[in-house]
Design a protein around this motif. Sequence first.
Motif, PDB file in Angstrom:
ATOM      1  N   LEU A   1     -17.075  13.661 -12.959  1.00 56.82           N
ATOM      2  CA  LEU A   1     -15.891  13.396 -12.133  1.00 56.82           C
ATOM      3  C   LEU A   1     -15.601  14.592 -11.235  1.00 56.82           C
ATOM      4  CD1 LEU A   1     -13.295  11.875 -11.321  1.00 56.82           C
ATOM      5  CD2 LEU A   1     -12.219  12.796 -13.387  1.00 56.82           C
ATOM      6  N   LEU A   2     -15.586  14.347  -9.924  1.00 56.64           N
ATOM      7  CA  LEU A   2     -15.236  15.362  -8.946  1.00 56.64           C
ATOM      8  C   LEU A   2     -13.944  14.969  -8.253  1.00 56.64           C
ATOM      9  CD1 LEU A   2     -18.706  16.023  -7.253  1.00 56.64           C
ATOM     10  CD2 LEU A   2     -17.581  17.400  -9.028  1.00 56.64           C
ATOM     11  N   GLY A   3     -13.127  15.961  -7.941  1.00 54.02           N
ATOM     12  CA  GLY A   3     -11.864  15.694  -7.263  1.00 54.02           C
ATOM     13  C   GLY A   3     -11.036  16.960  -7.237  1.00 54.02           C
ATOM     14  N   ASN A   4      -9.720  16.813  -7.114  1.00 55.83           N
ATOM     15  CA  ASN A   4      -8.866  17.996  -7.199  1.00 55.83           C
ATOM     16  C   ASN A   4      -8.552  18.303  -8.665  1.00 55.83           C
ATOM     17  OD1 ASN A   4      -6.868  16.216  -7.984  1.00 55.83           O
ATOM     18  ND2 ASN A   4      -5.797  16.259  -6.029  1.00 55.83           N
ATOM     19  N   LYS A   5      -7.832  19.387  -8.904  1.00 56.25           N
ATOM     20  CA  LYS A   5      -7.573  19.821 -10.276  1.00 56.25           C
ATOM     21  C   LYS A   5      -6.819  18.777 -11.097  1.00 56.25           C
ATOM     22  CE  LYS A   5      -5.668  23.619 -13.020  1.00 56.25           C
ATOM     23  NZ  LYS A   5      -5.008  24.957 -12.975  1.00 56.25           N
ATOM     24  N   PRO A   6      -5.719  18.181 -10.599  1.00 58.17           N
ATOM     25  CA  PRO A   6      -5.018  17.181 -11.417  1.00 58.17           C
ATOM     26  C   PRO A   6      -5.889  15.981 -11.781  1.00 58.17           C
ATOM     27  CG  PRO A   6      -3.615  17.924  -9.620  1.00 58.17           C
ATOM     28  CD  PRO A   6      -4.979  18.481  -9.348  1.00 58.17           C
ATOM     29  N   THR A   7      -6.748  15.560 -10.861  1.00 61.30           N
ATOM     30  CA  THR A   7      -7.602  14.410 -11.145  1.00 61.30           C
ATOM     31  C   THR A   7      -8.654  14.753 -12.188  1.00 61.30           C
ATOM     32  OG1 THR A   7      -7.271  13.435  -8.960  1.00 61.30           O
ATOM     33  CG2 THR A   7      -9.262  12.790 -10.140  1.00 61.30           C
ATOM     34  N   MET A   8      -9.264  15.922 -12.048  1.00 55.03           N
ATOM     35  CA  MET A   8     -10.336  16.290 -12.981  1.00 55.03           C
ATOM     36  C   MET A   8      -9.809  16.647 -14.364  1.00 55.03           C
ATOM     37  SD  MET A   8     -13.128  18.399 -10.660  1.00 55.03           S
ATOM     38  CE  MET A   8     -11.976  19.651 -10.084  1.00 55.03           C
ATOM     39  N   THR A   9      -8.678  17.337 -14.430  1.00 53.29           N
ATOM     40  CA  THR A   9      -8.182  17.809 -15.725  1.00 53.29           C
ATOM     41  C   THR A   9      -7.196  16.843 -16.376  1.00 53.29           C
ATOM     42  OG1 THR A   9      -6.413  19.091 -14.671  1.00 53.29           O
ATOM     43  CG2 THR A   9      -8.506  20.217 -15.058  1.00 53.29           C
ATOM     44  N   GLY A  10      -6.657  15.906 -15.614  1.00 52.83           N
ATOM     45  CA  GLY A  10      -5.768  14.895 -16.182  1.00 52.83           C
ATOM     46  C   GLY A  10      -6.554  13.806 -16.888  1.00 52.83           C
ATOM     47  N   ASP A  11      -5.833  12.893 -17.537  1.00 52.42           N
ATOM     48  CA  ASP A  11      -6.528  11.838 -18.277  1.00 52.42           C
ATOM     49  C   ASP A  11      -6.303  10.444 -17.690  1.00 52.42           C
ATOM     50  OD1 ASP A  11      -3.907  11.325 -18.958  1.00 52.42           O
ATOM     51  OD2 ASP A  11      -4.266  11.267 -21.130  1.00 52.42           O
ATOM     52  N   PHE A  12      -5.674  10.358 -16.505  1.00 57.26           N
ATOM     53  CA  PHE A  12      -5.345   9.046 -15.965  1.00 57.26           C
ATOM     54  C   PHE A  12      -6.563   8.303 -15.417  1.00 57.26           C
ATOM     55  CE2 PHE A  12      -4.309  12.415 -12.966  1.00 57.26           C
ATOM     56  CZ  PHE A  12      -4.999  12.053 -11.817  1.00 57.26           C
TER      57      PHE A  12
ATOM     58  N   MET B   1       0.841  -1.186   0.000  1.00 60.85           N
ATOM     59  CA  MET B   1       0.000   0.000   0.000  1.00 60.85           C
ATOM     60  C   MET B   1       0.883   1.245   0.000  1.00 60.85           C
ATOM     61  SD  MET B   1      -2.756  -1.216   2.920  1.00 60.85           S
ATOM     62  CE  MET B   1      -3.756   0.262   2.757  1.00 60.85           C
ATOM     63  N   ILE B   2       0.653   2.149  -0.973  1.00 64.18           N
ATOM     64  CA  ILE B   2       1.349   3.432  -0.978  1.00 64.18           C
ATOM     65  C   ILE B   2       0.358   4.491  -0.499  1.00 64.18           C
ATOM     66  CG2 ILE B   2       2.662   5.114  -2.291  1.00 64.18           C
ATOM     67  CD1 ILE B   2       3.392   2.963  -4.263  1.00 64.18           C
ATOM     68  N   GLY B   3       0.621   5.057   0.655  1.00 65.50           N
ATOM     69  CA  GLY B   3      -0.303   6.013   1.252  1.00 65.50           C
ATOM     70  C   GLY B   3       0.361   7.337   1.535  1.00 65.50           C
ATOM     71  N   GLY B   4      -0.319   8.137   2.359  1.00 66.85           N
ATOM     72  CA  GLY B   4       0.233   9.410   2.787  1.00 66.85           C
ATOM     73  C   GLY B   4      -0.352  10.630   2.121  1.00 66.85           C
ATOM     74  N   THR B   5      -1.131  10.431   1.048  1.00 66.10           N
ATOM     75  CA  THR B   5      -1.709  11.595   0.344  1.00 66.10           C
ATOM     76  C   THR B   5      -3.232  11.516   0.306  1.00 66.10           C
ATOM     77  OG1 THR B   5      -1.499  10.429  -1.757  1.00 66.10           O
ATOM     78  CG2 THR B   5       0.310  11.881  -1.153  1.00 66.10           C
ATOM     79  N   SER B   6      -3.904  11.764   1.375  1.00 65.74           N
ATOM     80  CA  SER B   6      -3.455  12.153   2.705  1.00 65.74           C
ATOM     81  C   SER B   6      -3.466  10.942   3.648  1.00 65.74           C
ATOM     82  CB  SER B   6      -4.412  13.222   3.268  1.00 65.74           C
ATOM     83  OG  SER B   6      -5.693  12.637   3.528  1.00 65.74           O
ATOM     84  N   TRP B   7      -2.965  11.155   4.882  1.00 72.79           N
ATOM     85  CA  TRP B   7      -2.961  10.040   5.824  1.00 72.79           C
ATOM     86  C   TRP B   7      -4.373   9.675   6.248  1.00 72.79           C
ATOM     87  CZ3 TRP B   7      -5.002  10.771  10.673  1.00 72.79           C
ATOM     88  CH2 TRP B   7      -5.045  12.084  11.191  1.00 72.79           C
ATOM     89  N   HIS B   8      -5.327  10.619   6.127  1.00 77.38           N
ATOM     90  CA  HIS B   8      -6.723  10.309   6.449  1.00 77.38           C
ATOM     91  C   HIS B   8      -7.257   9.231   5.501  1.00 77.38           C
ATOM     92  CE1 HIS B   8      -6.879  13.835   9.072  1.00 77.38           C
ATOM     93  NE2 HIS B   8      -6.248  14.487   8.117  1.00 77.38           N
ATOM     94  N   SER B   9      -6.938   9.363   4.229  1.00 75.79           N
ATOM     95  CA  SER B   9      -7.403   8.369   3.257  1.00 75.79           C
ATOM     96  C   SER B   9      -6.680   7.037   3.441  1.00 75.79           C
ATOM     97  CB  SER B   9      -7.212   8.887   1.830  1.00 75.79           C
ATOM     98  OG  SER B   9      -5.850   9.039   1.510  1.00 75.79           O
TER      99      SER B   9
ATOM    100  N   LEU C   1       5.156  16.086  -1.391  1.00 76.79           N
ATOM    101  CA  LEU C   1       5.627  15.667  -2.715  1.00 76.79           C
ATOM    102  C   LEU C   1       4.592  15.996  -3.780  1.00 76.79           C
ATOM    103  CD1 LEU C   1       7.695  14.014  -4.488  1.00 76.79           C
ATOM    104  CD2 LEU C   1       6.233  12.030  -4.024  1.00 76.79           C
ATOM    105  N   MET C   2       3.319  15.695  -3.518  1.00 75.84           N
ATOM    106  CA  MET C   2       2.264  15.956  -4.486  1.00 75.84           C
ATOM    107  C   MET C   2       1.982  17.448  -4.606  1.00 75.84           C
ATOM    108  SD  MET C   2       1.689  12.980  -5.611  1.00 75.84           S
ATOM    109  CE  MET C   2       0.305  13.387  -6.671  1.00 75.84           C
ATOM    110  N   ARG C   3       2.090  18.167  -3.509  1.00 75.89           N
ATOM    111  CA  ARG C   3       1.781  19.599  -3.531  1.00 75.89           C
ATOM    112  C   ARG C   3       2.807  20.390  -4.335  1.00 75.89           C
ATOM    113  NH1 ARG C   3      -0.184  19.682   2.705  1.00 75.89           N
ATOM    114  NH2 ARG C   3      -2.357  19.157   2.300  1.00 75.89           N
ATOM    115  N   LYS C   4       4.035  19.893  -4.432  1.00 71.22           N
ATOM    116  CA  LYS C   4       5.069  20.568  -5.215  1.00 71.22           C
ATOM    117  C   LYS C   4       4.807  20.443  -6.716  1.00 71.22           C
ATOM    118  CE  LYS C   4       9.266  19.498  -3.853  1.00 71.22           C
ATOM    119  NZ  LYS C   4      10.341  18.656  -3.263  1.00 71.22           N
ATOM    120  N   GLN C   5       4.061  19.407  -7.126  1.00 72.46           N
ATOM    121  CA  GLN C   5       3.621  19.217  -8.513  1.00 72.46           C
ATOM    122  C   GLN C   5       4.773  19.093  -9.508  1.00 72.46           C
ATOM    123  OE1 GLN C   5       0.285  21.674  -9.776  1.00 72.46           O
ATOM    124  NE2 GLN C   5      -0.291  22.072  -7.654  1.00 72.46           N
ATOM    125  N   ASN C   6       5.882  18.506  -9.051  1.00 70.66           N
ATOM    126  CA  ASN C   6       6.993  18.210  -9.953  1.00 70.66           C
ATOM    127  C   ASN C   6       6.808  16.776 -10.455  1.00 70.66           C
ATOM    128  OD1 ASN C   6       9.545  17.261 -10.958  1.00 70.66           O
ATOM    129  ND2 ASN C   6      10.546  18.981  -9.948  1.00 70.66           N
TER     130      ASN C   6
END
Length: 229
Positions: A118-129, A6-14, A47-52
């Motif tokens: 589709l609802l979510g944050n900007k990368p999820t909604m505007t990305g194609d993954f 399991m890869i977690g941490g983004t966020s720890w709540h999830s 890491l995700m918030r830096k968006q690199n």
Amino acid sequence: MKTLGMIGGTSWHSTIEYYRLINELVGEKIGTQGNPPLIIHSINIELMRKQNKDEINAKYLDVSLKLEQAGAEAIIICANTPHMVYDFVQPQINIPILHIANATGKEAKRKGLKKLGLLGNKPTMTGDFISSVLRSNYDIETIIPESDYIVPAHNYVSKELTKGLFTSEAKQFFMDQIDLLVKRGAQGIILGCTELPLLLKQKEVKIPALATTNLHAQMAVDFVIDGTH
């Protein structure tokens, strides 16, 4: 049972929600006398918030390889947005990554849904993954809120939900977005932020709400129990 990384941490709540659901669902299958073998690696959300993108890809590949070396037989990424790394990471490891869009697509197909909001944050909604997997694997069209609402939605997710803040204002905003997506033809709604199912419940939404967290956790359990994915 199969061992799951399991890869977690983004966020720890999830991450907690994934861990709880997987254990509970496995318990329903085998009884509470046992629990699934899980290996958790939690990544710093910064890491995700830096968006690199290159840095994100490299980190997820490194963690995935470490989980594989530690004995994981499949990997689940405990959030929607980090699935942006799938096309980069999956070809470079020898175990499957259980893709959240496949979990969502299978349920949408079972319900006969062909057009999803589709609802979510900007990368999820505007990305194609998410949308590309739904389109290519399940022939499902995905629509997102109008451009004026993308940033407000992202801010509610990143500044509130991922920090464990669930306000009435956020709830009303996303309920309004659902109504607007329904008017544009959405037959169902993808709750594409792992915290959204904690904010919105199916009984409050007038069309099918696909809680990606729950569907993804069930996919993980199916793998742990019988190896299917």
